[in-house]
Write an enzyme that holds these catalytic residues in place. Structure first.
Site, short mmCIF file in Angstrom:
data_model
loop_
_atom_site.label_atom_id
_atom_site.label_comp_id
_atom_site.label_asym_id
_atom_site.label_seq_id
_atom_site.Cartn_x
_atom_site.Cartn_y
_atom_site.Cartn_z
CB CYS A 259 -0.82 0.08 1.28
SG CYS A 259 -2.23 -0.92 1.28
CB VAL B 38 0.89 -3.25 -6.01
CG1 VAL B 38 1.17 -4.37 -6.99
CG2 VAL B 38 1.08 -1.90 -6.70
CG ASP C 110 7.52 2.88 1.33
OD1 ASP C 110 7.80 3.20 2.51
OD2 ASP C 110 7.30 3.73 0.45
#
Ligand code: ATP
Ligand code: PAU
Ligand code: K
Length: 257
Positions: free
Chosen positions: A7, A13, A109
């Site tokens: 996210c 994705v 991330d």
């Protein structure tokens, strides 16, 4: 099979990993209002459309948006009867160290990219990720995340010009023919494109100088190839970097629990 969910602030994705390869990847916009049931309707219809009959037994999530995590946990529990691993949360261990100021929350991330980069390319890396923000993650010799740089994203920069200035239209990024723009759109594209080339070169050069060891520069995100067209800025481009990191972190945690 593993469902890996990445996210970002703009897009989310979903990828299905069968243990050897990704069977499918789907993208949706990130919306914190989306419920567990809505995720399922969306995902199951895409799976049906691709005639994919797989049993999802494991779920891993990386989210830069804290508010979406609750509904993704419910989604994993209700529809796949599994507790997801959530990167950066309790119960998720990383195969690399994180050496930053105490109390600092590193974006998950960036941690996932670090793990993926170290797994694929070894240590001493700069990972440039073109998302909502453009991030530079610095990976030490032993794979540790040791900090980096956060710059405004490419699309965000163009959007900010449009939002703030009455006479500036919405434009998409592209490589301009010339630096000297002869119309408004060309001027804006030039500012962001060539400005970004300069930003990337300067930031990478200064990171290498501070780090004091040769480093590989890895890029990820849809816009990396556009900049690479103009100048050889990156040693490697890997569009699946974040997904690869999620697979590595999932395996690492499942083997230890
Ligand atoms: N030539 C292009 N012009 C404009 N946008 C592009 C181009 N090529 C790719 N993109 C966009 O770049 C984005 C890359 O996706 P990526 O997942 O790296 O970042 P994001 O989804 O925008 O951000 P975040 O991960 O922070 O949500 C996609 O939204 C894709 O549509
Ligand atoms: C910088 C972003 C927005 C990039 O997606 C994300 O990694 C994030 O929210 N990070 C938190 C702050 C940090 O990484 O230092
Ligand atoms: K991303």
């Amino acid at each position: 099979m593993l469902l890996a969910i990445d996210c970002g602030n703009t897009n989310t994705v979903f990828s299905i990993w069968d243990g050897t390869r990704f069977l499918a990847t789907w993208r949706t916009s990130t919306e914190h209002q989306r419920t567990a049931d809505q995720y399922y309707v969306w995902l199951s219809s895409l799976m049906k459309f691709q005639k994919m009959e797989v049993e999802i037994t494991e779920v891993i999530v990386s989210s830069t948006v804290p508010r979406v995590v609750f509904n993704l946990r419910v989604f994993a529990d209700r529809y796949f009867n599994t507790r997801p691993i959530v990167v950066g949360k309790e119960g998720c261990i990383l195969p690399v160290d994180v050496r930053v100021d105490t109390g600092t929350q590193v974006g998950p991330d960036r941690l996932v990219n670090t793990v993926a980069g170290f797994d694929l390319y070894g240590g001493d890396l700069i990972i440039v990720d073109f998302g909502t923000a453009t991030t530079f993650d610095v990976v030490d010799t032993d794979g540790a995340y040791i900090g980096g740089v956060i710059a405004p994203g490419v699309n965000l920069s163009l959007e900010a010009l449009h939002q703030a200035a009455a006479a500036l239209p919405h434009v998409d990024i592209t490589k301009p023919q010339a630096v000297i723009g002869t119309n408004t759109v060309a001027c804006m594209q030039s500012g962001v494109f060539w400005g970004y080339i300069g930003l990337i070169k300067e930031v990478c050069a200064r990171i290498q100088g501070e780090h004091g060891r040769p480093m590989k520069v890895i890029s990820t995100g849809g816009l990396a190839p556009l900049f690479q067209q103009a100048e050889a800025l990156f040693d490697e481009f890997n569009d699946d970097l974040t997904m690869h990191g999620l697979v590595v972190i999932n395996k690492y945690n499942r083997e230890r629990n």
